[in-house]
Structure formats: C-alpha cells, structure tokens
Write a protein that holds these residues in place. Structure first.
Motif, PDB file in Angstrom:
ATOM      1  N   GLU A   1     -13.132  -8.007  -6.305  1.00 15.42           N
ATOM      2  CA  GLU A   1     -11.873  -7.308  -6.471  1.00 15.42           C
ATOM      3  C   GLU A   1     -11.425  -7.437  -7.920  1.00 15.42           C
ATOM      4  O   GLU A   1     -11.554  -8.482  -8.539  1.00 15.42           O
ATOM      5  CB  GLU A   1     -10.824  -7.886  -5.529  1.00 15.42           C
ATOM      6  CG  GLU A   1     -11.188  -7.686  -4.062  1.00 15.42           C
ATOM      7  CD  GLU A   1     -10.208  -8.358  -3.125  1.00 15.42           C
ATOM      8  OE1 GLU A   1      -9.230  -8.935  -3.623  1.00 15.42           O
ATOM      9  OE2 GLU A   1     -10.430  -8.311  -1.909  1.00 15.42           O
TER      10      GLU A   1
ATOM     11  N   SER B   1     -10.060 -12.281   1.235  1.00 12.87           N
ATOM     12  CA  SER B   1      -8.809 -12.292   0.465  1.00 12.87           C
ATOM     13  C   SER B   1      -7.598 -12.057   1.359  1.00 12.87           C
ATOM     14  O   SER B   1      -6.612 -12.767   1.261  1.00 12.87           O
ATOM     15  CB  SER B   1      -8.854 -11.228  -0.636  1.00 12.87           C
ATOM     16  OG  SER B   1      -9.069  -9.943  -0.078  1.00 12.87           O
ATOM     17  N   HIS B   2      -7.694 -11.052   2.233  1.00 13.03           N
ATOM     18  CA  HIS B   2      -6.576 -10.741   3.116  1.00 13.03           C
ATOM     19  C   HIS B   2      -7.110 -10.526   4.522  1.00 13.03           C
ATOM     20  O   HIS B   2      -8.104  -9.829   4.714  1.00 13.03           O
ATOM     21  CB  HIS B   2      -5.844  -9.474   2.654  1.00 13.03           C
ATOM     22  CG  HIS B   2      -5.281  -9.571   1.272  1.00 13.03           C
ATOM     23  ND1 HIS B   2      -4.277 -10.443   0.934  1.00 13.03           N
ATOM     24  CD2 HIS B   2      -5.609  -8.911   0.124  1.00 13.03           C
ATOM     25  CE1 HIS B   2      -3.993 -10.311  -0.348  1.00 13.03           C
ATOM     26  NE2 HIS B   2      -4.789  -9.397  -0.867  1.00 13.03           N
TER      27      HIS B   2
ATOM     28  N   ASP C   1      -5.259  -9.125   6.962  1.00 12.42           N
ATOM     29  CA  ASP C   1      -4.678  -7.906   7.520  1.00 12.42           C
ATOM     30  C   ASP C   1      -5.226  -6.696   6.772  1.00 12.42           C
ATOM     31  O   ASP C   1      -5.121  -6.589   5.559  1.00 12.42           O
ATOM     32  CB  ASP C   1      -3.153  -7.936   7.462  1.00 12.42           C
ATOM     33  CG  ASP C   1      -2.613  -8.337   6.092  1.00 12.42           C
ATOM     34  OD1 ASP C   1      -3.347  -9.020   5.356  1.00 12.42           O
ATOM     35  OD2 ASP C   1      -1.482  -7.957   5.760  1.00 12.42           O
ATOM     36  N   TYR C   2      -5.811  -5.755   7.535  1.00  9.68           N
ATOM     37  CA  TYR C   2      -6.564  -4.655   6.940  1.00  9.68           C
ATOM     38  C   TYR C   2      -5.747  -3.761   5.999  1.00  9.68           C
ATOM     39  O   TYR C   2      -6.316  -3.213   5.044  1.00  9.68           O
ATOM     40  CB  TYR C   2      -7.228  -3.808   8.033  1.00  9.68           C
ATOM     41  CG  TYR C   2      -6.285  -2.951   8.836  1.00  9.68           C
ATOM     42  CD1 TYR C   2      -5.889  -1.699   8.390  1.00  9.68           C
ATOM     43  CD2 TYR C   2      -5.782  -3.379  10.056  1.00  9.68           C
ATOM     44  CE1 TYR C   2      -5.017  -0.910   9.119  1.00  9.68           C
ATOM     45  CE2 TYR C   2      -4.909  -2.597  10.795  1.00  9.68           C
ATOM     46  CZ  TYR C   2      -4.531  -1.366  10.322  1.00  9.68           C
ATOM     47  OH  TYR C   2      -3.660  -0.598  11.036  1.00  9.68           O
ATOM     48  N   PRO C   3      -4.423  -3.557   6.172  1.00  2.00           N
ATOM     49  CA  PRO C   3      -3.720  -2.703   5.211  1.00  2.00           C
ATOM     50  C   PRO C   3      -3.748  -3.232   3.778  1.00  2.00           C
ATOM     51  O   PRO C   3      -3.514  -2.477   2.835  1.00  2.00           O
ATOM     52  CB  PRO C   3      -2.282  -2.664   5.756  1.00  2.00           C
ATOM     53  CG  PRO C   3      -2.422  -2.940   7.216  1.00  2.00           C
ATOM     54  CD  PRO C   3      -3.533  -3.957   7.296  1.00  2.00           C
ATOM     55  N   ARG C   4      -4.058  -4.500   3.600  1.00  2.00           N
ATOM     56  CA  ARG C   4      -4.080  -5.092   2.261  1.00  2.00           C
ATOM     57  C   ARG C   4      -5.488  -5.202   1.685  1.00  2.00           C
ATOM     58  O   ARG C   4      -5.665  -5.694   0.576  1.00  2.00           O
ATOM     59  CB  ARG C   4      -3.419  -6.475   2.293  1.00  2.00           C
ATOM     60  CG  ARG C   4      -1.966  -6.445   2.744  1.00  2.00           C
ATOM     61  CD  ARG C   4      -1.393  -7.841   2.872  1.00  2.00           C
ATOM     62  NE  ARG C   4      -1.333  -8.520   1.585  1.00  2.00           N
ATOM     63  CZ  ARG C   4      -1.055  -9.824   1.452  1.00  2.00           C
ATOM     64  NH1 ARG C   4      -0.860 -10.582   2.521  1.00  2.00           N
ATOM     65  NH2 ARG C   4      -1.011 -10.367   0.244  1.00  2.00           N
ATOM     66  N   TRP C   5      -6.495  -4.736   2.437  1.00  2.00           N
ATOM     67  CA  TRP C   5      -7.855  -4.772   1.908  1.00  2.00           C
ATOM     68  C   TRP C   5      -7.965  -3.840   0.708  1.00  2.00           C
ATOM     69  O   TRP C   5      -7.329  -2.786   0.649  1.00  2.00           O
ATOM     70  CB  TRP C   5      -8.852  -4.334   2.972  1.00  2.00           C
ATOM     71  CG  TRP C   5      -9.005  -5.323   4.091  1.00  2.00           C
ATOM     72  CD1 TRP C   5      -8.539  -6.602   4.145  1.00  2.00           C
ATOM     73  CD2 TRP C   5      -9.677  -5.092   5.336  1.00  2.00           C
ATOM     74  NE1 TRP C   5      -8.875  -7.188   5.337  1.00  2.00           N
ATOM     75  CE2 TRP C   5      -9.574  -6.290   6.087  1.00  2.00           C
ATOM     76  CE3 TRP C   5     -10.352  -4.004   5.879  1.00  2.00           C
ATOM     77  CZ2 TRP C   5     -10.124  -6.419   7.362  1.00  2.00           C
ATOM     78  CZ3 TRP C   5     -10.902  -4.118   7.150  1.00  2.00           C
ATOM     79  CH2 TRP C   5     -10.796  -5.315   7.884  1.00  2.00           C
ATOM     80  N   GLN C   6      -8.799  -4.223  -0.255  1.00  2.00           N
ATOM     81  CA  GLN C   6      -8.974  -3.438  -1.470  1.00  2.00           C
ATOM     82  C   GLN C   6     -10.441  -3.105  -1.673  1.00  2.00           C
ATOM     83  O   GLN C   6     -11.301  -3.482  -0.888  1.00  2.00           O
ATOM     84  CB  GLN C   6      -8.410  -4.203  -2.672  1.00  2.00           C
ATOM     85  CG  GLN C   6      -6.915  -4.462  -2.583  1.00  2.00           C
ATOM     86  CD  GLN C   6      -6.389  -5.184  -3.802  1.00  2.00           C
ATOM     87  OE1 GLN C   6      -7.132  -5.800  -4.560  1.00  2.00           O
ATOM     88  NE2 GLN C   6      -5.081  -5.115  -4.015  1.00  2.00           N
TER      89      GLN C   6
ATOM     90  N   GLY D   1     -11.430  -1.664   1.532  1.00  2.41           N
ATOM     91  CA  GLY D   1     -10.133  -1.022   1.726  1.00  2.41           C
ATOM     92  C   GLY D   1     -10.248   0.485   1.839  1.00  2.41           C
ATOM     93  O   GLY D   1      -9.595   1.113   2.684  1.00  2.41           O
TER      94      GLY D   1
END
Length: 359
Positions: free
Chosen positions: A129, A191-192, A194-199, A203
């Motif tokens: 990332e 890193s996260h 919760d999937y809405p915060r995946w990059q 992401g």
C-alpha cells in the motif's frame, strides 16, 4: 523525485564532523564515541540520508541492479506463479539493457531494515500500500522508484491494470446464472479487517464486487454473502473453501466462490474436488490473473486475464529511464493496461434447490 539526494558530505557539514567520521559511524563505530555516533545518525536520519549499500550504489550508479521490493518472504512469494510472470517481464528488460535483478523481501520481518541493505540503483515496488512506511521511506530518500498496482494516486511512475469493469462483469455473470449464495476469497490485506477500507488491488476488486451485488439488490453484509481474507497461496484457497463449506458458524454454503487470484481459486478447486464436489455442477469457481495453470486444470478456470509479464516489462523500462536521465528530466508516467474476462468451464448455473445452510 526532483530533490537532490543527501550525500555523506552534507551530513558531515550539518553534524559539524568530518566525512571520515560519518563513514566510521556507519562502518566502524568503535572508532568514535557513542555520543558522536548517535549525533551523526540522528543528523543523517533528519536529512534523509540513504545509508549503507544502497547509498554507495546510488551515489556511483554502479550497481547495475534493479530491486524488486516484495511484500512477503521469497518462499511465500514464489508459491504464487503471478510473481514468476512479473519477474519474466522485468528480466527481459534487465537482460537487454545490461542490468541484474535483486529480489528484496522483508529483512527479519521488516521492509525498513531490508531497504538500506539492497545495493540497487532503484526499486520496483509491488504488493504494497502506497502509504505504508517502507514506501514512504524510499520516496523520502529520493530513490528512483516505480510502483506496480498503486493503492492510490501518487506522484511517482506507476504501472497498473484497468480491471474494474471486467471483474464487475464476472460477478454480474454469476448472479445472472442464479447464484445468490456467494463466497468472496479476498487476498489478505493485513491492514484493515473491514472491506470498505481495503486499498490497492484488493480494494478495487472488492469495490467491483460491491457494485455488481448492488445492481441485484445484494450486499456483502447479507447473510448469503461470505467475505474471507486469505494468503495469496494455494493453501490459502484450500483453507477458504474448507471454512466456507464446513464451518457451522456460517449459515450459508456458497454456490459460487469468487477468488481475487488464480492461485487462490486453484486451491479452492482442489479442496472442493477433494471433498467430492463437482465443479461447476455443485460449485462455481472463478479466479483472477489467467495464469497458465488456469488453462490446464480440470475444469478450466473462468478468470480475468491481466498482462502480468507486460506489467513487469513496462515497470523495468520506466525505472531504467529514471536511472539514466537526470532527476526531473522525465515527466512522471502512469501506465495502464487492459484486462479481459475469460469464461471457461468452472462456472455454471446455480444448482437447483441448493439454498443450503451449513449443518
């Protein structure tokens, strides 16, 4: 990328010591007092001085080596044929241009420890990332760099694929075939949760899944949709299948599993067949990459083709251009390659009367 690199002379002047003292601080600190070494190191860090082998290589431009910065250990990376194809593309350019290639995995679990020890003229970064500390470290040192599949817009050269529509179309096709119980086998982000915060690529692929589901009034939050992160390995795919199929804490078994890479999909396929399932009669499976293995497995894998070798070739060409030209002489390039949905035999209609709950 257009800031002059900090030299050993700059550090010496700032710290009010000789160049020899700076060299001793890095190579033979016993010749200096502990306080002097600490003062030099702190000054160098504040100035963004590139240390050790990388510093020597960059100052002389004599290493004739490109560094491929990897997110995991080489043993793990080489379990995924994606990297073999990427390295083929990089290697083609290295061979024609007279460069060697150094694989740079984490050193004792840290990319920050690995970077200064790599005697290379620049880095190709993949699987990371953009905001992670190791990437910032390189950019702050003003080392020539190309990022493959960046997490976000960034003012350094990049090479990536434009895959949003094809991956969305893949999920759309499954839903049109009647699948409502869908498993998502995502590449582990670390890193996260919760999937809405995946990059990055994870992401973007998840965003494509969400868009396809939304068109059919579905959501990853629905009980019929299961999202699990897993390492990008064959075993990671097998583990995802076993959890989705056998874990009694999950209410629904999937009739289709969407994998974020072919190697994960192949692991899902192997585990499903070991359990006695027929693909695609009992379970549809899809991947992403279009590895050569996807055409020789049985059944052949439905997937999204991306030009992996071309990505490696373009990244290497871009990096060598930077190394050979003065800083600031080249405009920052952002190269995008197309993808294609490849439909094969691993996908079929959702099984009838199979709205199954785990038991």
């Amino acid at each position: 990328m257009n800031v002059r690199r900090v030299t050993i002379k700059d550090v010496a002047e700032k710290a009010n010591v000789s160049k020899s003292a700076v060299s001793f601080a890095y190579n033979d600190p016993s010749k200096l007092s502990e306080a002097t070494v600490e003062h030099i190191m702190q000054t160098a860090e504040e100035m963004g001085y590139v240390r050790s082998a990388t510093a020597r290589a960059l100052r002389t431009n004599s290493s004739n080596a490109l560094g491929l910065l990897l997110p995991q250990g080489i043993d793990t990376i080489l379990q995924n044929p994606y990297y073999s194809l990427l390295i083929q593309g990089i290697g083609q350019v290295c061979q024609s241009e007279g460069y060697t290639l150094m694989l740079v995995p984490p050193l004792r679990g840290s990319m920050l420890k690995a970077i200064p020890t790599a005697a290379v003229s620049g880095f190709i970064i993949c699987g990371l990332e953009a905001e992670r500390a190791e990437v910032v470290e390189i950019l702050n040192k003003h080392v020539p760099v190309v990022i493959v599949d960046p997490a976000q817009s960034i003012n350094v050269p990049t090479v990536e694929v434009d895959d949003e529509h094809d991956f969305e179309d893949l999920v759309d096709r499954l839903i049109d075939l009647g699948h409502r119980n869908i498993g998502i086998a995502a590449i582990e982000t670390k890193s996260h949760t919760d999937y809405p915060r995946w990059q990055g690529i994870v992401g973007r692929r998840m965003a494509s899944v969400v868009r396809a589901l939304k068109k059919h009034n579905l959501s990853p939050e629905d009980k019929e949709i299961t999202v699990i992160e897993t390492p990008c390995t064959y075993q990671g795919g097998a583990d995802v299948f076993n959890k989705m199929w056998n874990d009694t804490n999950l209410e629904y078994r999937p009739t289709a599993i969407v994998s974020f890479s072919d190697i994960i999909a192949l692991g899902v396929l192997g585990a499903a067949q070991q359990q006695g399932l027929r693909v695609p009669e009992d379970l549809s499976i899809t991947g992403y990459d279009d590895l050569p293995l996807s055409t020789i497995c049985t059944p052949r894998l439905t997937t999204v083709h991306q030009p992996i070798t071309s990505k490696g070739r373009l990244a290497a060409e871009s990096l060598i251009e930077q190394i050979r030209f003065d800083e600031g002489a080249l405009p920052v390039s952002h190269k995008k390659l197309g993808t294609a949905l490849i439909v094969r035999e691993s996908v079929g209609a959702a099984p009838l009367n199979k709205d199954r709950k785990s038991t």
